[in-house]
Design a protein around this motif. Sequence first.
Motif, mmCIF file in Angstrom:
data_model
loop_
_atom_site.group_PDB
_atom_site.id
_atom_site.type_symbol
_atom_site.label_atom_id
_atom_site.label_comp_id
_atom_site.label_asym_id
_atom_site.label_seq_id
_atom_site.Cartn_x
_atom_site.Cartn_y
_atom_site.Cartn_z
ATOM 1 N N VAL A 40 0.880 -1.194 0.009
ATOM 2 C CA VAL A 40 -0.172 -0.042 0.143
ATOM 3 C C VAL A 40 0.855 1.245 -0.086
ATOM 4 C CG1 VAL A 40 -1.722 1.082 1.131
ATOM 5 C CG2 VAL A 40 -1.782 -1.161 1.274
ATOM 6 N N PHE A 75 -1.738 -1.544 -4.502
ATOM 7 C CA PHE A 75 -2.767 -0.632 -4.081
ATOM 8 C C PHE A 75 -1.855 0.658 -4.069
ATOM 9 C CE2 PHE A 75 -5.015 -4.123 -2.735
ATOM 10 C CZ PHE A 75 -6.202 -3.827 -3.135
ATOM 11 N N HIS A 84 -5.730 4.610 4.694
ATOM 12 C CA HIS A 84 -7.028 4.475 4.776
ATOM 13 C C HIS A 84 -8.038 5.605 4.369
ATOM 14 C CE1 HIS A 84 -6.938 6.562 8.406
ATOM 15 N NE2 HIS A 84 -8.091 6.584 8.628
ATOM 16 N N ALA A 87 -7.717 5.447 0.418
ATOM 17 C CA ALA A 87 -8.383 4.660 -0.343
ATOM 18 C C ALA A 87 -9.960 4.875 -0.159
ATOM 19 C CB ALA A 87 -8.208 3.074 0.480
ATOM 20 N N LEU A 94 -9.761 -1.259 1.049
ATOM 21 C CA LEU A 94 -8.624 -1.938 1.380
ATOM 22 C C LEU A 94 -8.941 -2.834 2.710
ATOM 23 C CD1 LEU A 94 -5.919 0.892 1.911
ATOM 24 C CD2 LEU A 94 -5.878 -1.077 0.366
ATOM 25 N N LEU A 99 -5.011 -7.914 0.119
ATOM 26 C CA LEU A 99 -3.484 -7.689 0.286
ATOM 27 C C LEU A 99 -2.855 -8.914 0.210
ATOM 28 C CD1 LEU A 99 -2.959 -4.596 2.466
ATOM 29 C CD2 LEU A 99 -2.636 -4.576 -0.019
ATOM 30 N N LEU A 126 -5.572 0.526 8.140
ATOM 31 C CA LEU A 126 -5.733 0.105 6.753
ATOM 32 C C LEU A 126 -7.233 0.333 6.211
ATOM 33 C CD1 LEU A 126 -4.281 -1.468 4.395
ATOM 34 C CD2 LEU A 126 -5.264 -3.566 5.710
ATOM 35 N N SER A 127 -8.001 0.203 7.215
ATOM 36 C CA SER A 127 -9.503 0.487 6.999
ATOM 37 C C SER A 127 -10.126 0.995 8.321
ATOM 38 C CB SER A 127 -10.146 -0.623 6.480
ATOM 39 O OG SER A 127 -10.074 -1.771 7.541
#
Length: 226
Positions: A40, A75, A84, A87, A94, A99, A126-127
């Motif tokens: 990422v 990504f 995050h 994205a 994500l 991943l 990440l999210s």
Amino acid sequence: MSAAYFIAGTDTDVGKTTVAAGLLHAAQLAGLSTLGAKPVASGCEATAKGLRNADALALMAQSTLKLPYEQVNPFAFEPAIAPHLAAREAGVALSVAALLAPLHEVLAQGADFTLIEGAGGWRVPLSDVANLSDLAIALKLPVILVVGVRLGCINHALLSAEAIARDGLQLAGWVANIVDARTSRLEENLATLAERLPAPCLGRVPRLKGISAERVAEYLQLDLLD
């Protein structure tokens, strides 16, 4: 030697890629095949071939096994903000699961020395529900921690090491990257880090005027890794 590691930092802009590229070059000098990936990346540049990230390109330059850019950095986001958020703005979902597939392909290449580079510090989101550290946990990779040596680095390094251990992962080694050469009591800070971090110091990279993987590799010791 055939091993894979997750590269983490104590914060953003501490030189993860600089150190990762140096480690990959040092591995090449030791006669090992190498492969680096950055799953990422935000802060990418729009090119005719699509978004490209300077960190991912630096890892590719030090990889003896060649993969398409999209496998090295699956990504990529243009704004230089937290992954995050980038994205979310791009309408991309994500997740650790998203991943894992491309990274398993990277690991399946069987390079003697593989590095998976994270983004920012250990607990970067990440999210809405996951952190990038969850990816390292899912991959079950030992961690190399890049410590950006400046005021406050001891606290950041020890907290990062504690979090890595609490997540059930091995801290395989750490690198002191001197991001502020004017750090007060530099030698004493480095000595404290060496005493309190539960892993070997793989090297001390000074503040370099001309940064290159070749120059950074001169300050690193791969043979200290398990």
